[in-house]
Design an enzyme around this catalytic site. Structure first.
Site, mmCIF file in Angstrom:
data_model
loop_
_atom_site.group_PDB
_atom_site.id
_atom_site.type_symbol
_atom_site.label_atom_id
_atom_site.label_comp_id
_atom_site.label_asym_id
_atom_site.label_seq_id
_atom_site.Cartn_x
_atom_site.Cartn_y
_atom_site.Cartn_z
ATOM 1 N N ASP A 80 0.813 -1.213 0.000
ATOM 2 C CA ASP A 80 0.000 0.000 0.000
ATOM 3 C C ASP A 80 0.848 1.265 0.000
ATOM 4 O O ASP A 80 2.014 1.251 0.408
ATOM 5 C CB ASP A 80 -0.896 0.049 1.241
ATOM 6 C CG ASP A 80 -1.943 -1.050 1.264
ATOM 7 O OD1 ASP A 80 -2.031 -1.810 0.279
ATOM 8 O OD2 ASP A 80 -2.664 -1.156 2.277
ATOM 9 N N HIS A 84 3.520 -2.474 3.064
ATOM 10 C CA HIS A 84 3.565 -1.067 2.684
ATOM 11 C C HIS A 84 4.808 -0.757 1.845
ATOM 12 O O HIS A 84 5.870 -1.352 2.051
ATOM 13 C CB HIS A 84 3.530 -0.180 3.933
ATOM 14 C CG HIS A 84 2.241 -0.310 4.687
ATOM 15 N ND1 HIS A 84 2.029 -1.324 5.594
ATOM 16 C CD2 HIS A 84 1.086 0.409 4.623
ATOM 17 C CE1 HIS A 84 0.801 -1.230 6.085
ATOM 18 N NE2 HIS A 84 0.210 -0.183 5.507
#
Length: 206
Positions: A32, A169
């Site tokens: 992400d 992430h």
């Protein structure tokens, strides 16, 4: 506070969202918040080194700022999804503004991941009519500043199963943790006869 393994009760709150996928051997790594000028090129090189294909949920503001990195992600065979233009929590954002933030005029993907995984029911109902809402069943905590690679790895391997979606992430801090844990994760994947997959339409059936 966050759940390393998403409880079944929470998954039932949004029953048409995708928390894991039907697949008899694949696990699905997802990243992400990118693309990021420092972490994304290194992450792509690392994934290529281990022959891993993953799914990147990109922020619209970063898509606009770093279009060449988006092109690099796509060119290397990874899947792309949308993560909102700004990283807005659905809980604290009015629904009209949230829905507008969930769209991008020049980036088309059927995959949408809500920032923080936070949605109001009204937002979920609207988004579910036009997009595939991709959540996760494992979040190992790469955003924790002082997490040890061993703990980060255990958080993943303890709960991995066929079809698991792992939320990671794309930023420099998270990359360092992933980089240290990846060789051990890869050994675990091989030992358990898993493969790495990208989130594609053919897997989006519950």
């Amino acid at each position: 506070m966050f759940f390393i393994k998403t409880p079944a009760l929470i998954q039932k709150l949004f029953p048409s969202a995708y928390w894991c996928l039907n697949h008899d051997s694949a696990i699905f790594l997802s990243f992400d918040d990118g693309p990021h000028p420092h972490s994304t090129p290194q992450l792509l090189k690392l994934l290529d080194q281990f022959d891993i294909k993953a799914t990147f949920f990109c922020l619209g503001k970063n898509i606009d700022k770093y279009p060449s990195l988006v092109a690099d992600i796509r060119a290397q065979g990874h899947a792309l999804g949308y993560h909102g233009y700004q990283h807005l929590s659905g809980w604290s954002t009015p629904t009209p503004l949230y829905l507008k933030n969930a769209q991008h005029p020049n980036f088309n993907s059927e995959l949408y991941r809500p920032p923080y995984g936070r949605l109001k029911w009204s937002q979920y109902k609207r988004l579910n009519t036009t997009q595939k809402i991709i959540m996760w069943d494992i979040m190992p905590g790469d955003f924790i500043s002082d997490i040890k690679p061993e703990k980060f790895l255990t958080n993943m391997t303890k709960h991995l199963k066929c079809g698991s979606i792992v939320a990671l992430h794309d930023n420099p801090s998270a990359l360092e943790k992933f980089k240290k844990a990846l060789p051990m994760l890869n050994e675990f994947v091989k030992k358990n006869n898993f493969i790495y997959g990208t989130i594609q339409s053919k897997f989006l059936s519950i």
